[in-house]
Design a protein around this motif. Structure first.
Motif, mmCIF file in Angstrom:
data_model
loop_
_atom_site.group_PDB
_atom_site.id
_atom_site.type_symbol
_atom_site.label_atom_id
_atom_site.label_comp_id
_atom_site.label_asym_id
_atom_site.label_seq_id
_atom_site.Cartn_x
_atom_site.Cartn_y
_atom_site.Cartn_z
ATOM 1 N N TYR A 184 0.740 -1.204 0.050
ATOM 2 C CA TYR A 184 0.038 0.121 0.114
ATOM 3 C C TYR A 184 1.106 1.372 0.044
ATOM 4 C CZ TYR A 184 -3.268 3.376 1.471
ATOM 5 O OH TYR A 184 -4.017 4.516 1.728
ATOM 6 N N LEU A 185 2.078 1.187 0.801
ATOM 7 C CA LEU A 185 2.850 2.543 0.925
ATOM 8 C C LEU A 185 3.737 2.759 -0.175
ATOM 9 C CD1 LEU A 185 3.925 2.259 4.513
ATOM 10 C CD2 LEU A 185 2.419 3.769 3.644
ATOM 11 N N ARG A 186 4.218 1.461 -1.047
ATOM 12 C CA ARG A 186 5.054 1.557 -1.972
ATOM 13 C C ARG A 186 4.479 1.946 -3.372
ATOM 14 N NH1 ARG A 186 9.512 -2.845 -0.448
ATOM 15 N NH2 ARG A 186 10.480 -1.492 1.400
ATOM 16 N N GLN A 187 3.056 1.086 -3.412
ATOM 17 C CA GLN A 187 2.460 1.282 -4.544
ATOM 18 C C GLN A 187 3.330 0.761 -6.056
ATOM 19 O OE1 GLN A 187 -0.341 4.367 -5.231
ATOM 20 N NE2 GLN A 187 -0.870 4.315 -2.942
ATOM 21 N N PRO A 188 3.917 -0.360 -6.178
ATOM 22 C CA PRO A 188 4.949 -0.695 -7.363
ATOM 23 C C PRO A 188 3.988 -0.558 -8.474
ATOM 24 C CG PRO A 188 4.013 -2.644 -6.100
ATOM 25 C CD PRO A 188 3.408 -1.529 -5.352
ATOM 26 N N GLU A 189 4.702 -0.090 -9.484
ATOM 27 C CA GLU A 189 4.536 -0.256 -10.897
ATOM 28 C C GLU A 189 4.207 -1.575 -11.497
ATOM 29 O OE1 GLU A 189 3.238 2.222 -13.026
ATOM 30 O OE2 GLU A 189 3.410 3.576 -11.332
ATOM 31 N N PRO A 190 3.094 -2.135 -12.192
ATOM 32 C CA PRO A 190 2.909 -3.436 -12.600
ATOM 33 C C PRO A 190 3.766 -3.662 -13.904
ATOM 34 C CG PRO A 190 1.123 -2.024 -13.332
ATOM 35 C CD PRO A 190 1.915 -1.137 -12.550
#
Length: 290
Positions: free
Chosen positions: A129-135
Motif C-alpha cells: 500500500y505504501l510503495r504502490q509498485p508499478e505493474p
C-alpha cells in the motif's frame, strides 16, 4: 423664429437635460466616493488572502512531509516484522513434524500458524500500500496467475472447511502482472474466509467479454450490508475486530494499476461477489505468428 410653443419645448428640454445631468453628476460623486478608497482596501484584502493561502500551503506541505516520514517508518517496521516472521514460520514447520499430533497440539499449532499468517499478510499489505509498485504487465494465461495463489492458501481454506471451485478456461489470456493478480486473489480469498468462518463455497469464474476479462470471486457468506458497500475499498475501513482494513484497498489499487476496475454486489442466493475487470490479451505465440 421662436414661437411661444417652441420656447416652451426648449425650456422643457433644457430642464430635462439639466435634471439628467445633475442626476448623473450625483451618481458619479457617489461612485467616486465608493471607488476611491477601494484600491487600498482591495490591496489589503489581496495580501490577506494570499497570506492565508500561503499559510495553508505550508501546513499542507508540513502535513505531507509528516505523512511521508510516517509512511517510511511504517514501511520499515513492516519490512523488519516480515523479516523476523520467516524464521518463526520455519520453526513452526519443524515443530509440527516433531510434536505428538494430539487434538490439542493440532489446535495450538493451527492457531500459531494463523497468527503468523495474519502478521505476514498485514506486513505485506502495508508495504504494498505504501510503495504502490508499478505493474510488470505481460500477456499471461489467467490460470497460471491464479492457481499458485490458491495453492498457497489451500491449508487455510481446508482448515476453515471452504471448498474452492474454479471455472476458468485454460485458453484465457490477460494483460496482467501475475504476482499482483495473485495478491488480489489471495486478499479476496482471505476476505471470503473471514466471511465464512464455519465453512462454505468459494467460486472463481472468468468471463470472456471480448476486449476484457471479468473475474468473479463469489462466496456464500452473509453478504455485505448496503450502506457499507461504497466504503469496502477505502483504506483502513474494516468491520472486523482485527486487521487494518487494507486487503480490499490493495485489491482496488491492483485493479487501477491494470487500467481495470473492481466492484462488489450481493449474490441473489446469498453471499458477496467481487468482480475484477482487466484487459484481455492474445497468447504470445499468436502475436508472434501475426
Amino acid at each position: 423664429m421662436n414661437t411661444p410653443i417652441l420656447l416652451s419645448l426648449k425650456e422643457t428640454a433644457e430642464e430635462g437635460f439639466d435634471d439628467r445631468l445633475q442626476a448623473g453628476l450625483d451618481a458619479w460623486k457617489t461612485v467616486k466616493s465608493w471607488v476611491e478608497p477601494r484600491p487600498q482596501n482591495l490591496q489589503q484584502e489581496i495580501v490577506a488572502h494570499l497570506t492565508g493561502e500561503l499559510h495553508a500551503v505550508r501546513e499542507e506541505l508540513a502535513y505531507q512531509n509528516r505523512q511521508s516520514e510516517l509512511g517510511l517508518m511504517v514501511g520499515q517496521v513492516a519490512h523488519e516484522m516480515r523479516k523476523h516472521l520467516l524464521p518463526l514460520g520455519l520453526q513452526l514447520h519443524h515443530l509440527r513434524q516433531q510434536v505428538i499430533p494430539t487434538d490439542a497440539a493440532k489446535r495450538s499449532l493451527q492457531q500459531l500458524a494463523a497468527g503468523l499468517q495474519a502478521l505476514e499478510t498485514l506486513g505485506s499489505d502495508l508495504i504494498y500500500y505504501l510503495r504502490q509498485p508499478e505493474p510488470r504487465i505481460h500477456s499471461q494465461r489467467l490460470l497460471a496467475a491464479i492457481e499458485p495463489a490458491l495453492q498457497k492458501l489451500k491449508p487455510e481454506l481446508e482448515e476453515h472447511g471452504i471448498h474452492v471451485e474454479l471455472d476458468i478456461a485454460s485458453h484465457l489470456y490477460a494483460s496482467i502482472d501475475a504476482e499482483m493478480i495473485g495478491r488480489a486473489i489471495s486478499n479476496l480469498a482471505r476476505n471470503a474466509i473471514d466471511a465464512m468462518p464455519e465453512g462454505g463455497e468459494l467460486v472463481i469464474t472468468a468471463y470472456d467479454q471480448g476486449d476484457a476479462i471479468e473475474l468473479e470471486i463469489a462466496d456464500n457468506g452473509p453478504g455485505l450490508e448496503l450502506e457499507i458497500r461504497p466504503q469496502v475499498f477505502d483504506p483502513f475501513f474494516t468491520t472486523k475486530g482485527q486487521g487494518l482494513g487494507l486487503g480490499l484497498s490493495v485489491v482496488a489499487q491492483i485493479a487501477e494499476a491494470h487500467q481495470g476496475s473492481i466492484n462488489v454486489m450481493n449474490c441473489p442466493e446469498g453471499g458477496a461477489a467481487f468482480t475484477l475487470r482487466f484487459p484481455q490479451a492474445v497468447p504470445s505465440i499468436h502475436r508472434h505468428a501475426a
